[in-house]
Motif scaffolding. Structure first.
Motif, short mmCIF file in Angstrom:
data_model
loop_
_atom_site.label_atom_id
_atom_site.label_comp_id
_atom_site.label_asym_id
_atom_site.label_seq_id
_atom_site.Cartn_x
_atom_site.Cartn_y
_atom_site.Cartn_z
N TYR A 1 51.13 -35.75 -33.63
CA TYR A 1 51.93 -34.58 -33.98
C TYR A 1 52.46 -33.88 -32.74
CZ TYR A 1 50.16 -34.19 -38.84
OH TYR A 1 49.85 -34.37 -40.16
N HIS A 2 53.63 -33.30 -32.88
CA HIS A 2 54.19 -32.42 -31.84
C HIS A 2 53.47 -31.08 -31.92
CE1 HIS A 2 57.17 -29.99 -29.66
NE2 HIS A 2 57.55 -31.13 -29.11
N HIS A 3 53.33 -30.40 -30.78
CA HIS A 3 52.61 -29.12 -30.76
C HIS A 3 53.30 -28.03 -31.58
CE1 HIS A 3 55.41 -27.18 -27.97
NE2 HIS A 3 55.45 -28.32 -27.34
N LYS A 4 54.59 -28.21 -31.92
CA LYS A 4 55.29 -27.17 -32.70
C LYS A 4 54.72 -27.03 -34.13
CE LYS A 4 59.06 -30.09 -34.48
NZ LYS A 4 60.50 -30.33 -34.47
N ASN B 1 46.06 -29.00 -33.71
CA ASN B 1 46.20 -30.19 -32.87
C ASN B 1 44.94 -30.52 -32.09
OD1 ASN B 1 48.05 -32.25 -32.52
ND2 ASN B 1 49.54 -31.01 -31.44
N LYS C 1 46.95 -34.58 -31.67
CA LYS C 1 47.08 -34.98 -30.26
C LYS C 1 45.71 -35.27 -29.65
CE LYS C 1 49.55 -33.99 -26.06
NZ LYS C 1 50.50 -33.11 -25.36
N GLY D 1 53.62 -42.74 -26.61
CA GLY D 1 53.71 -41.98 -27.85
C GLY D 1 53.22 -42.75 -29.05
N ASP E 1 49.89 -40.56 -38.46
CA ASP E 1 50.07 -39.53 -37.43
C ASP E 1 48.74 -38.86 -37.16
OD1 ASP E 1 52.67 -39.55 -36.52
OD2 ASP E 1 53.42 -38.11 -37.98
#
Length: 197
Positions: A107-110, A124, A171, A184, A168
């Protein structure tokens, strides 16, 4: 007329002379005092400077003795991440292979703090994952096929919404198994944890 002027001038000169002798030369009187000041001031200043330095040194010593260093405090407050921070499963649990050569990403931190499809808040730093079909709450063992490292994660979300990727990870979970921290995607084996009967 000349005599009057002469006598006046004599009186004037004599009064100036008397004034000069009685009061003395002001410049001459100030110079010895200045010399005395010059002689005593540096010694006095150096003594005061030494005393001030000693007081400052004593303050610094007491301050350092009573106040802990911020480096030490910061280090104590940082939580230590251990191998056991991953989700734990019952040793009698069975693992059922769900998919090999699966593509795992993270996952992206957003997305941090947002609600997942299951209703839980996404974090995360936890061991959770998103999968397209597996039920929420399912525990899954994800193993990096290149280095053998694995993590146990809980399915709390839907995704990834890409045909190429299969799961997914958070992180934290991804970095625990990744060989290259800059990559990634990792090729993994996904196993479903089945509770013992």
């Amino acid at each position: 007329m000349n005599t009057k002027i002469t006598s006046f001038l004599l009186v004037l000169v004599s009064s100036f002379t008397l004034l000069a002798f009685s009061s003395g030369n002001p410049q001459q009187k100030e110079k010895p005092q200045e010399k005395n000041k010059e002689k005593t001031t540096p010694a006095k200043d150096s003594k005061e400077a030494k005393e001030t330095k000693e007081i400052k040194d004593n303050k610094d010593k007491t301050k350092s003795a009573t106040t802990p260093k911020t480096d030490t405090v910061a280090v104590k407050e940082i939580p230590v991440v251990k191998e056991t921070d991953t989700l734990q499963i019952d040793p009698n649990s069975k693992l059922k292979v769900y998919k090999k050569n699966a593509h795992a990403s993270y996952y992206h931190h957003k997305f941090n703090g947002r609600r997942t499809a299951s209703g839980k808040r996404f974090d995360n730093n936890k061991y959770t994952a998103a999968h397209k079909k597996l039920p929420f709450g399912t525990l899954v063992k994800v193993t990096n096929e290149a280095n053998g490292k694995s993590v146990i994660v809980e399915i709390t979300d839907r995704g990834p919404f890409s045909k190429v990727r299969d799961i997914d990870l958070t992180k934290r979970a991804f970095m625990d198994i990744a060989s290259n921290k800059n990559s990634g995607v990792v090729i993994v084996k996904i196993e479903v944890v089945e509770a013992p009967k």
